[in-house]
Design a protein around this motif. Structure first.
Motif, PDB file in Angstrom:
ATOM      1  N   GLU A 127       3.507  15.784   4.342  1.00 11.87           N
ATOM      2  CA  GLU A 127       4.391  15.171   5.336  1.00 11.87           C
ATOM      3  C   GLU A 127       5.196  14.001   4.767  1.00 11.87           C
ATOM      4  N   GLY A 128       5.050  13.734   3.482  1.00  9.69           N
ATOM      5  CA  GLY A 128       5.790  12.643   2.872  1.00  9.69           C
ATOM      6  C   GLY A 128       4.934  11.404   2.647  1.00  9.69           C
ATOM      7  N   CYS A 129       5.556  10.398   2.034  1.00 10.47           N
ATOM      8  CA  CYS A 129       4.867   9.158   1.666  1.00 10.47           C
ATOM      9  C   CYS A 129       5.637   7.950   2.182  1.00 10.47           C
ATOM     10  N   PHE A 149       4.196   7.939  15.883  1.00  4.70           N
ATOM     11  CA  PHE A 149       5.073   7.530  16.976  1.00  4.70           C
ATOM     12  C   PHE A 149       6.437   8.178  16.834  1.00  4.70           C
ATOM     13  N   ILE A 150       7.138   8.204  17.944  1.00  2.00           N
ATOM     14  CA  ILE A 150       8.523   8.670  17.964  1.00  2.00           C
ATOM     15  C   ILE A 150       9.387   7.473  18.322  1.00  2.00           C
ATOM     16  N   PRO A 151      10.361   7.132  17.496  1.00  2.00           N
ATOM     17  CA  PRO A 151      11.217   5.982  17.806  1.00  2.00           C
ATOM     18  C   PRO A 151      11.825   6.095  19.206  1.00  2.00           C
ATOM     19  N   GLY A 152      11.735   5.007  19.962  1.00  3.37           N
ATOM     20  CA  GLY A 152      12.245   4.979  21.322  1.00  3.37           C
ATOM     21  C   GLY A 152      11.274   5.497  22.350  1.00  3.37           C
ATOM     22  N   VAL A 153      10.184   6.146  21.892  1.00  2.43           N
ATOM     23  CA  VAL A 153       9.169   6.678  22.814  1.00  2.43           C
ATOM     24  C   VAL A 153       7.872   5.902  22.682  1.00  2.43           C
ATOM     25  N   GLY A 154       7.441   5.666  21.447  1.00  2.96           N
ATOM     26  CA  GLY A 154       6.211   4.932  21.193  1.00  2.96           C
ATOM     27  C   GLY A 154       5.138   5.809  20.584  1.00  2.96           C
ATOM     28  N   VAL A 155       3.907   5.306  20.556  1.00  6.41           N
ATOM     29  CA  VAL A 155       2.774   6.011  19.958  1.00  6.41           C
ATOM     30  C   VAL A 155       2.463   7.257  20.771  1.00  6.41           C
ATOM     31  N   GLY A 203       0.827  -1.191   0.000  1.00  4.52           N
ATOM     32  CA  GLY A 203       0.000   0.000   0.000  1.00  4.52           C
ATOM     33  C   GLY A 203       0.865   1.246   0.000  1.00  4.52           C
ATOM     34  N   HIS A 204       0.539   2.200  -0.868  1.00  3.06           N
ATOM     35  CA  HIS A 204       1.298   3.452  -0.952  1.00  3.06           C
ATOM     36  C   HIS A 204       0.449   4.569  -0.359  1.00  3.06           C
ATOM     37  N   ALA A 205       0.933   5.202   0.728  1.00  2.00           N
ATOM     38  CA  ALA A 205       0.167   6.221   1.441  1.00  2.00           C
ATOM     39  C   ALA A 205       0.952   7.522   1.510  1.00  2.00           C
ATOM     40  N   CYS A 206       0.271   8.630   1.234  1.00  2.00           N
ATOM     41  CA  CYS A 206       0.860   9.961   1.328  1.00  2.00           C
ATOM     42  C   CYS A 206       0.019  10.809   2.284  1.00  2.00           C
ATOM     43  N   TRP A 207       0.678  11.407   3.280  1.00  2.00           N
ATOM     44  CA  TRP A 207       0.003  12.194   4.304  1.00  2.00           C
ATOM     45  C   TRP A 207       0.222  13.680   4.043  1.00  2.00           C
ATOM     46  N   SER A 208      -0.837  14.472   4.316  1.00  2.00           N
ATOM     47  CA  SER A 208      -0.751  15.930   4.244  1.00  2.00           C
ATOM     48  C   SER A 208      -1.567  16.526   5.384  1.00  2.00           C
ATOM     49  N   VAL A 209      -1.050  17.595   6.029  1.00  2.00           N
ATOM     50  CA  VAL A 209      -1.784  18.306   7.078  1.00  2.00           C
ATOM     51  C   VAL A 209      -2.719  19.303   6.416  1.00  2.00           C
ATOM     52  N   VAL A 210      -4.029  19.190   6.720  1.00  2.00           N
ATOM     53  CA  VAL A 210      -5.019  20.120   6.159  1.00  2.00           C
ATOM     54  C   VAL A 210      -5.731  20.906   7.256  1.00  2.00           C
ATOM     55  N   ASN A 252       5.877   3.119   7.414  1.00  2.00           N
ATOM     56  CA  ASN A 252       5.941   4.437   8.045  1.00  2.00           C
ATOM     57  C   ASN A 252       7.032   5.291   7.416  1.00  2.00           C
ATOM     58  N   ASN A 253       6.964   6.584   7.681  1.00  4.51           N
ATOM     59  CA  ASN A 253       8.014   7.511   7.258  1.00  4.51           C
ATOM     60  C   ASN A 253       8.128   8.633   8.286  1.00  4.51           C
ATOM     61  N   VAL A 254       9.298   9.245   8.333  1.00  2.00           N
ATOM     62  CA  VAL A 254       9.507  10.394   9.200  1.00  2.00           C
ATOM     63  C   VAL A 254       8.784  11.596   8.588  1.00  2.00           C
ATOM     64  N   SER A 255       7.962  12.269   9.408  1.00  5.72           N
ATOM     65  CA  SER A 255       7.230  13.430   8.931  1.00  5.72           C
ATOM     66  C   SER A 255       8.188  14.526   8.467  1.00  5.72           C
ATOM     67  N   LEU A 256       7.914  15.082   7.295  1.00  4.37           N
ATOM     68  CA  LEU A 256       8.731  16.170   6.772  1.00  4.37           C
ATOM     69  C   LEU A 256       8.460  17.486   7.495  1.00  4.37           C
ATOM     70  N   VAL A 257       7.395  17.508   8.305  1.00  5.95           N
ATOM     71  CA  VAL A 257       7.007  18.727   9.014  1.00  5.95           C
ATOM     72  C   VAL A 257       7.337  18.633  10.497  1.00  5.95           C
ATOM     73  N   LEU A 258       7.140  17.443  11.079  1.00  2.03           N
ATOM     74  CA  LEU A 258       7.264  17.275  12.526  1.00  2.03           C
ATOM     75  C   LEU A 258       8.267  16.193  12.893  1.00  2.03           C
ATOM     76  N   ALA A 259       9.407  16.129  12.236  1.00  3.23           N
ATOM     77  CA  ALA A 259      10.447  15.160  12.599  1.00  3.23           C
ATOM     78  C   ALA A 259      10.891  15.428  14.060  1.00  3.23           C
ATOM     79  N   PRO A 260      11.155  14.363  14.856  1.00  2.80           N
ATOM     80  CA  PRO A 260      11.314  12.943  14.474  1.00  2.80           C
ATOM     81  C   PRO A 260      10.009  12.138  14.506  1.00  2.80           C
TER      82      PRO A 260
END
Length: 251
Positions: free
Chosen positions: A75-77, A164-170, A55-62, A114-122
């Motif tokens: 936010e990337g795909c 989620f944040i790696p090492g922190v969780g959801v 499945g190919h998913a692309c997220w955007s903040v609206v 999953n992917n790292v958000s381009l807006v809210l990394a990490p």
């Protein structure tokens, strides 16, 4: 003397004629040609399937904190991949070499990515597809035991989205959606016995763009509205059993 002469002439004539007559007669009689059984695909069928999907998913903040954002901020795909198993039930009707059919299919799935958000990394955006279904019509062409077909119709998938944040969780509430769209695909099926067949199939699910709210958290305030576009590619191996539909004898 005359009688012997006539008899000799008659015998000679018969001897000359015999080979010509024999040449017109068959040496042996041919056995009748046995009928060749031809598979008839007409009938109700059902079976199991298994394979994989992507499945190919692309997220955007609206939206942010209830305030709309226009234009949307991407936010990337990412790709959500994994395995799937399921079952199908359908009916086919054959006329000459053409085969028409309808089919319903339901599958459990485990597609994740999953992917790292381009807006809210990490922060990572994650997609999980846990089931999907297809309701399609078929048009096929058969050559005895082989059936080539295309299919198209409606598609539905159940998705879960979270962050989620790696090492922190959801860090946000999970958003669950049932997404409807349409599908198109093709396949080939081989009848290896009178009522059994096996084949391979490819399907593409067009699930479009849908919006949803992800609740805020202490780590990631405020709440956001996401628009997520999604397509899914699926490859399956299928085994079917057919009820009804005679094997027709052809000469």
């Amino acid at each position: 003397m005359k009688i012997w002469a006539v008899a000799a002439i008659s015998l000679f004539a018969f001897g000359a004629l015999a080979p010509a007559v024999a040449a017109d007669l068959p040496l042996y009689s041919k056995a009748p040609v046995a009928p060749v059984p031809a598979l008839e695909w007409t009938g109700v069928y059902g079976g199991l399937n298994g394979g994989g999907g992507l499945g190919h998913a692309c997220w955007s903040v609206v939206g942010l904190g209830g305030v709309a954002i226009d234009p949307a901020v991407g936010e990337g795909c990412h790709n959500a991949s994994g395995g799937t198993v399921g079952a199908q039930l359908g009916y086919r009707w054959q006329k000459a070499h053409w085969v028409l059919g309808v089919e319903g299919q339901g599958n459990w799935a485990d597609f994740k990515g999953n992917n790292v958000s381009l807006v809210l990394a990490p922060l990572n955006n994650r997609t999980r597809i846990d089931s999907f279904g297809l309701f399609t019509g078929q048009l096929g062409y058969t050559v005895n035991s082989l059936l080539f077909y295309g299919k198209a119709g409606a598609a539905v998938a159940h998705d879960k989205y979270d962050e989620f944040i790696p090492g922190v969780g959801v860090v946000s509430n999970t958003l669950s959606q049932t997404r409807w769209g349409y599908s198109a695909g093709f396949g080939v099926e081989y009848a290896f016995a009178e009522n059994w067949s096996v084949g391979g199939e490819y399907d593409h699910l067009f699930l479009g763009h849908h919006g949803g709210d992800l609740a805020s958290s202490i780590l990631v305030p405020p709440g956001r509205t996401e628009r997520i576009g999604q397509d899914v590619d699926i490859g399956l191996i299928r085994v079917n059993y057919r009820w009804g539909g005679p094997v027709v004898a052809k000469y």
